[in-house]
Design a protein around this motif. Structure first.
Motif, PDB file in Angstrom:
ATOM      1  N   PRO A   1       0.656  -1.165   0.168  1.00  0.00           N
ATOM      2  CA  PRO A   1      -0.056   0.169   0.045  1.00  0.00           C
ATOM      3  C   PRO A   1       0.805   1.521   0.354  1.00  0.00           C
ATOM      4  O   PRO A   1       0.627   2.352  -0.706  1.00  0.00           O
ATOM      5  CB  PRO A   1      -0.977  -0.093   1.115  1.00  0.00           C
ATOM      6  N   PHE A   2       1.852   1.377   0.733  1.00  0.00           N
ATOM      7  CA  PHE A   2       2.892   2.068   0.791  1.00  0.00           C
ATOM      8  C   PHE A   2       3.416   3.093  -1.035  1.00  0.00           C
ATOM      9  O   PHE A   2       3.253   3.976  -1.067  1.00  0.00           O
ATOM     10  CB  PHE A   2       3.351   1.818   1.907  1.00  0.00           C
ATOM     11  N   THR A   3       3.693   1.620  -1.869  1.00  0.00           N
ATOM     12  CA  THR A   3       4.001   2.377  -2.816  1.00  0.00           C
ATOM     13  C   THR A   3       3.437   2.351  -3.793  1.00  0.00           C
ATOM     14  O   THR A   3       3.811   3.296  -4.569  1.00  0.00           O
ATOM     15  CB  THR A   3       4.931   0.674  -3.191  1.00  0.00           C
TER      16      THR A   3
ATOM     17  N   LEU B   1       6.254  17.044  -5.986  1.00  0.00           N
ATOM     18  CA  LEU B   1       5.945  15.957  -5.846  1.00  0.00           C
ATOM     19  C   LEU B   1       7.489  14.880  -6.077  1.00  0.00           C
ATOM     20  O   LEU B   1       6.714  13.296  -5.472  1.00  0.00           O
ATOM     21  CB  LEU B   1       4.649  15.947  -6.998  1.00  0.00           C
ATOM     22  N   LEU B   2       8.305  14.821  -7.313  1.00  0.00           N
ATOM     23  CA  LEU B   2       8.835  13.459  -7.706  1.00  0.00           C
ATOM     24  C   LEU B   2      10.244  13.758  -6.373  1.00  0.00           C
ATOM     25  O   LEU B   2      10.442  12.552  -5.986  1.00  0.00           O
ATOM     26  CB  LEU B   2       9.380  14.608  -9.021  1.00  0.00           C
ATOM     27  N   LYS B   3      10.256  15.344  -5.595  1.00  0.00           N
ATOM     28  CA  LYS B   3      10.330  15.390  -4.749  1.00  0.00           C
ATOM     29  C   LYS B   3      10.070  13.956  -3.457  1.00  0.00           C
ATOM     30  O   LYS B   3      10.878  13.364  -2.568  1.00  0.00           O
ATOM     31  CB  LYS B   3      11.109  16.283  -3.833  1.00  0.00           C
ATOM     32  N   SER B   4       8.834  14.180  -2.954  1.00  0.00           N
ATOM     33  CA  SER B   4       7.404  13.626  -2.135  1.00  0.00           C
ATOM     34  C   SER B   4       8.002  12.098  -2.969  1.00  0.00           C
ATOM     35  O   SER B   4       8.374  11.185  -2.151  1.00  0.00           O
ATOM     36  CB  SER B   4       6.609  14.478  -2.342  1.00  0.00           C
ATOM     37  N   TYR B   5       8.437  11.800  -3.915  1.00  0.00           N
ATOM     38  CA  TYR B   5       8.571  10.222  -4.621  1.00  0.00           C
ATOM     39  C   TYR B   5       9.450  10.220  -3.895  1.00  0.00           C
ATOM     40  O   TYR B   5       9.142   8.654  -3.924  1.00  0.00           O
ATOM     41  CB  TYR B   5       8.025  10.411  -6.065  1.00  0.00           C
ATOM     42  N   SER B   6      10.379  10.608  -3.971  1.00  0.00           N
ATOM     43  CA  SER B   6      11.593  10.613  -4.098  1.00  0.00           C
ATOM     44  C   SER B   6      11.765   9.658  -1.978  1.00  0.00           C
ATOM     45  O   SER B   6      12.978   8.486  -2.311  1.00  0.00           O
ATOM     46  CB  SER B   6      13.176  11.051  -4.714  1.00  0.00           C
ATOM     47  N   ASN B   7      10.942  10.695  -1.914  1.00  0.00           N
ATOM     48  CA  ASN B   7      11.494  10.655  -0.210  1.00  0.00           C
ATOM     49  C   ASN B   7      11.018   9.456  -0.004  1.00  0.00           C
ATOM     50  O   ASN B   7      11.224   8.467   1.089  1.00  0.00           O
ATOM     51  CB  ASN B   7      10.939  11.495   0.516  1.00  0.00           C
ATOM     52  N   GLY B   8       9.582   8.582  -0.589  1.00  0.00           N
ATOM     53  CA  GLY B   8       8.662   7.898  -0.188  1.00  0.00           C
ATOM     54  C   GLY B   8       9.041   6.542  -0.684  1.00  0.00           C
ATOM     55  O   GLY B   8       9.511   5.695   0.003  1.00  0.00           O
ATOM     56  N   ILE B   9       9.923   6.571  -1.831  1.00  0.00           N
ATOM     57  CA  ILE B   9      11.204   5.644  -1.842  1.00  0.00           C
ATOM     58  C   ILE B   9      12.407   4.723  -0.748  1.00  0.00           C
ATOM     59  O   ILE B   9      12.558   3.902  -0.693  1.00  0.00           O
ATOM     60  CB  ILE B   9      11.683   5.878  -3.257  1.00  0.00           C
TER      61      ILE B   9
END
Length: 243
Positions: free
Chosen positions: A98-100, A135-143
């Motif tokens: 779910p996180f991914t 948003l892309l930085k947020s995606y990178s942080n999520g990864i």
């Protein structure tokens, strides 16, 4: 299905997830690089290769759907070794799904901002491009955070491979070392963001996962001895010891 058939199925699913992972997490970002110091250039890269960017999103979603099946197939393969450890492997792996999937929403939202919709006309282009970069930085942080779960599931998995004798023990060692490498990368990125992590840190996880995948798919698992065979060997040993 037999234990051997589940092992082959695990290898096939594993291979598909690895290929999708290489495409969505390595190939697409290499073709559509994110220029962290230049929001306008980043947005232009996405718009220039928009279809590839969308394919990368689709590949990521398919990757995580397949990955949700993988630990269940592995559970049927390794549960006879240690059911509790196999269950822990499944829990860690499925928890990451779910996180991914939620994290991918950041990449979809970036497309929405670049869609040119009328309700976005009140914003300047540079404002939109900055939001896309955020948003892309947020995606990178999520990864980076998800790396914790990607690492933790390898620990019980590697232990099962090592203890089972169904696969070479070296693969189990590499998988457990891969867990450590994921955790080291996460902690280093969090605590020392300016430090460039050496590439060799990723080697154990890559060798362990790819090696295990190919072994399961091509070689399969060793046939565990049946109870009858074990008793026969024990009886033979006793007789030889008495003679």
């Amino acid at each position: 299905m037999t234990q051997k058939e589940y092992a082959r199925l695990s290898g096939l699913i594993y291979l598909l997830t690895i290929l999708l992972g290489i495409f969505s997490l390595v190939y697409v970002p290499s073709k559509i690089p994110t220029a962290w110091e230049n929001a306008s250039l980043t947005a232009q890269n996405i718009l220039e290769y928009e279809f590839l960017y969308r394919l990368g999103i689709l590949g990521g979603i398919l990757l995580y759907i397949l990955f949700s099946i993988l630990p269940l197939a592995l559970y049927r393969t390794f549960a006879p070794v240690n059911r509790g450890c196999a269950l822990l492997m499944v829990i860690f792996a499925l928890t990451s799904i779910p996180f991914t999937l939620l994290n991918i929403v950041n990449k979809v939202d970036a497309l929405t901002l670049l869609s040119g919709a009328e309700y976005l006309l009140t914003f300047e282009k540079e404002q939109i491009y900055t939001q896309v970069l955020l948003l892309l930085k947020s995606y990178s942080n999520g990864i980076q955070i998800i790396h914790v779960l990607w690492g933790l599931w390898l620990l019980p998995f590697g232990y099962l491979v090592y203890k089972s004798n169904l696969l070479p023990k070296i693969l189990g060692i590499l998988l457990m070392a891969g867990c450590l490498s994921y955790l080291v990368r996460f902690c280093t990125n969090l605590l020392f963001p300016e430090y460039q992590i050496p590439a060799f840190i990723r080697v154990p996880a890559s060798l362990g996962e790819i090696g295990t995948c190919l072994w399961l798919l091509i070689m399969g698992i060793r046939t565990p001895p049946t109870i009858t065979e074990s008793n026969q060997k024990l009886s033979t040993s006793k007789i030889e010891g008495m003679s």
